[in-house]
Motif scaffolding. Structure first.
Motif, PDB file in Angstrom:
ATOM      1  N   UNK A  74       0.847  -1.192   0.000  1.00  0.00           N
ATOM      2  CA  UNK A  74       0.000   0.000   0.000  1.00  0.00           C
ATOM      3  C   UNK A  74       0.886   1.247   0.000  1.00  0.00           C
ATOM      4  N   UNK A  75       1.420   1.563  -1.167  1.00  0.00           N
ATOM      5  CA  UNK A  75       2.429   2.610  -1.274  1.00  0.00           C
ATOM      6  C   UNK A  75       1.845   4.004  -1.124  1.00  0.00           C
ATOM      7  N   UNK A  76       0.655   4.232  -1.601  1.00  0.00           N
ATOM      8  CA  UNK A  76       0.067   5.566  -1.459  1.00  0.00           C
ATOM      9  C   UNK A  76      -0.246   5.865   0.007  1.00  0.00           C
ATOM     10  N   UNK A  77      -0.782   4.863   0.705  1.00  0.00           N
ATOM     11  CA  UNK A  77      -1.023   5.050   2.138  1.00  0.00           C
ATOM     12  C   UNK A  77       0.284   5.257   2.892  1.00  0.00           C
ATOM     13  N   UNK A  78       1.346   4.574   2.463  1.00  0.00           N
ATOM     14  CA  UNK A  78       2.667   4.767   3.071  1.00  0.00           C
ATOM     15  C   UNK A  78       3.096   6.219   2.944  1.00  0.00           C
ATOM     16  N   UNK A  79       2.897   6.785   1.760  1.00  0.00           N
ATOM     17  CA  UNK A  79       3.279   8.175   1.533  1.00  0.00           C
ATOM     18  C   UNK A  79       2.537   9.106   2.485  1.00  0.00           C
ATOM     19  N   UNK A  80       1.236   8.905   2.653  1.00  0.00           N
ATOM     20  CA  UNK A  80       0.460   9.798   3.506  1.00  0.00           C
ATOM     21  C   UNK A  80       0.782   9.596   4.985  1.00  0.00           C
ATOM     22  N   UNK A  81       1.126   8.395   5.360  1.00  0.00           N
ATOM     23  CA  UNK A  81       1.503   8.168   6.754  1.00  0.00           C
ATOM     24  C   UNK A  81       2.788   8.909   7.105  1.00  0.00           C
ATOM     25  N   UNK A  82       3.716   8.969   6.147  1.00  0.00           N
ATOM     26  CA  UNK A  82       5.020   9.567   6.431  1.00  0.00           C
ATOM     27  C   UNK A  82       5.073  11.035   6.033  1.00  0.00           C
ATOM     28  N   UNK A  95      12.940  12.623   2.415  1.00  0.00           N
ATOM     29  CA  UNK A  95      14.012  11.697   2.069  1.00  0.00           C
ATOM     30  C   UNK A  95      13.923  10.407   2.885  1.00  0.00           C
ATOM     31  N   UNK A  96      13.389  10.497   4.100  1.00  0.00           N
ATOM     32  CA  UNK A  96      13.176   9.285   4.880  1.00  0.00           C
ATOM     33  C   UNK A  96      12.130   8.410   4.191  1.00  0.00           C
ATOM     34  N   UNK A  97      11.060   9.058   3.721  1.00  0.00           N
ATOM     35  CA  UNK A  97      10.042   8.305   2.982  1.00  0.00           C
ATOM     36  C   UNK A  97      10.647   7.609   1.774  1.00  0.00           C
ATOM     37  N   UNK A  98      11.517   8.319   1.058  1.00  0.00           N
ATOM     38  CA  UNK A  98      12.126   7.726  -0.132  1.00  0.00           C
ATOM     39  C   UNK A  98      12.839   6.425   0.209  1.00  0.00           C
ATOM     40  N   UNK A  99      13.636   6.427   1.273  1.00  0.00           N
ATOM     41  CA  UNK A  99      14.391   5.229   1.647  1.00  0.00           C
ATOM     42  C   UNK A  99      13.457   4.077   2.004  1.00  0.00           C
ATOM     43  N   UNK A 100      12.390   4.372   2.744  1.00  0.00           N
ATOM     44  CA  UNK A 100      11.452   3.317   3.136  1.00  0.00           C
ATOM     45  C   UNK A 100      10.636   2.848   1.938  1.00  0.00           C
ATOM     46  N   UNK A 101      10.279   3.789   1.066  1.00  0.00           N
ATOM     47  CA  UNK A 101       9.543   3.395  -0.143  1.00  0.00           C
ATOM     48  C   UNK A 101      10.397   2.494  -1.036  1.00  0.00           C
TER      49      UNK A 101
END
Length: 406
Positions: A74-82, A95-101
């Motif tokens: 669930x990548x879109x939800x990941x983006x909104x969470x972070x 940039x933290x989101x980028x690494x986790x994504x």
């Protein structure tokens, strides 16, 4: 499938020689944080971000409360969470989101047996051309590399890289010496490789007037584009009015609101897409789609990568329909990497898109341990400081230029 753990490890990977730039220097290494996202099904994905140490590792680990139990698909939800825009006003996590994504995309690829680029509608190319990315470097006595300041030395360095890697595009990182000296170096490079493409990037350190003067002085060369000669979208728009070379930026257009303003004001021609600066592989690809719609050129930008981020750059490059320029990479300046099988090879100036599945790379655990220990020994460095000019500070755009031989 659920995220069960997130780990972060800071590493220090040596460079052939210290790299100089307008704001300071890379002191002879890259400090990077390796991110591992584990799942309850035993699948682990890999990510990477710049910088490291206790603060970076704590920032990654601090997101566990957001992400434990999250489905990595669930990548879109990941983006909104972070990266919730309201929260990011006070706590930018791009940039933290980028690494986790990156790591979650790696997990998806492993689970489905597909490559990362397949999640971006598939590959349009299986190899990606790169520019030589030439820096003024301090000498490194241990490697015997570096020391390029004068035109003849930079030409010899470029010739060596062409012989070794097959580059046919050359990018000069300027903004270190007075503009007229760098103009002389740049023209010497163009003369040494009359059938190659060239580009110059002074890291936005010049005034608009200086940028116009230098830009007009290189209009006759085989330029790809003129990258960030000055700071700010309005400054770039003014340069574009007076210089007959496409302009490019990775500094003033790194999110969608800035991209909209850029297109609305016709400020910059070429947008440099960075999988870290834009906040992830998907975000950079989406920006490429917008650029394609509005007939803006794109290139893939480098922010000082190891093999994990390089893999994301390759998958992004594979999927962009409007990629007409060679990508940037610091990669050939490294002496080693933290992935299995040594560094990815250049062939005729290109690196092959990993054949996967997933990002297509795995960690070399022994190297991760070795370079984590090296970080503990050497510690971090400050990007905006120069180890050989301890009392110098970059004051943009009226910086105090270095003199050749210093």
């Amino acid at each position: 499938m659920k995220i069960s753990n997130i780990k972060a490890t800071t590493v220090n990977v040596p460079l052939e020689a210290p790299l100089r730039h307008a704001a300071g220097a890379h002191w002879g290494c890259f400090v990077r944080t390796i991110v591992e996202v584990e799942t309850d099904e035993g699948v682990t994905g890999l990510g990477e971000m710049g910088g490291g140490g206790e603060s970076a590792e704590a920032a990654i680990k601090g997101l566990k409360t957001h992400l434990l139990g999250h489905d990595p698909m669930q990548l879109e939800a990941l983006y909104w969470k972070i990266c919730n825009p309201t929260a990011s006003l006070y706590n930018n996590r791009t940039q933290i989101h980028a690494a986790i994504e990156f790591a979650c995309i790696d997990i998806i690829g492993k689970s489905l047996g597909i490559r990362a680029c397949d999640l971006l509608d598939g590959a349009l190319r299986e190899k990606v051309p790169f520019a030589s990315y030439l820096f003024f470097r301090y000498p490194n006595e241990d490697t015997g590399q570096g020391g390029e300041e004068m035109p003849d030395a930079m030409v010899r360095h470029a010739q060596s890289l062409v012989a070794q890697h097959g580059f046919s595009t050359h990018k000069l990182k300027a903004g270190v010496f007075p503009p007229d000296h760098e103009l002389e170096v740049f023209r010497a490079l163009a003369a040494a490789f009359p059938n190659h493409r060239v580009r110059m990037d002074p890291n936005a350190v010049w005034t608009v007037e200086e940028a116009v003067r230098v830009g007009q002085a290189i209009e006759d060369l085989n330029n790809d584009y003129y990258e960030d000669p000055c700071w700010g979208m309005e400054g770039m728009r003014r340069v574009r009015e007076f210089v007959r070379i496409p302009t490019a930026t990775n500094t003033v257009v790194v999110n969608f609101e800035q991209l909209a303003a850029c297109i609305h004001n016709n400020a910059v021609d070429v947008i440099l897409l960075d999988t870290t600066f834009w906040g992830g592989l998907r975000q950079a690809w989406k920006a490429g789609v917008v650029c394609n719609t509005f007939q803006r050129g794109v290139a893939v930008h480098s922010s000082g990568e190891l093999g994990i981020q390089l893999a994301t750059m390759l998958h992004l490059s594979a999927a962009l329909p409007n990629l007409t320029f060679a990508a940037d990479a610091h990669y050939h300046h490294l002496t080693d990497d933290i992935i299995e099988g040594d560094r990815m090879p250049y062939v005729d100036g290109c690196i092959a898109v990993p054949d996967g599945p997933d990002l297509g790379i795995e960690l070399d655990r022994d190297k991760v341990l070795r370079y984590a220990e090296l970080y503990k020994k050497l510690g971090p460095y400050l990007y905006d400081r120069d180890p050989r000019r301890p009392n110098w500070y970059s004051i943009w755009p009226e910086t105090r230029w270095a003199k050749p031989g210093f």
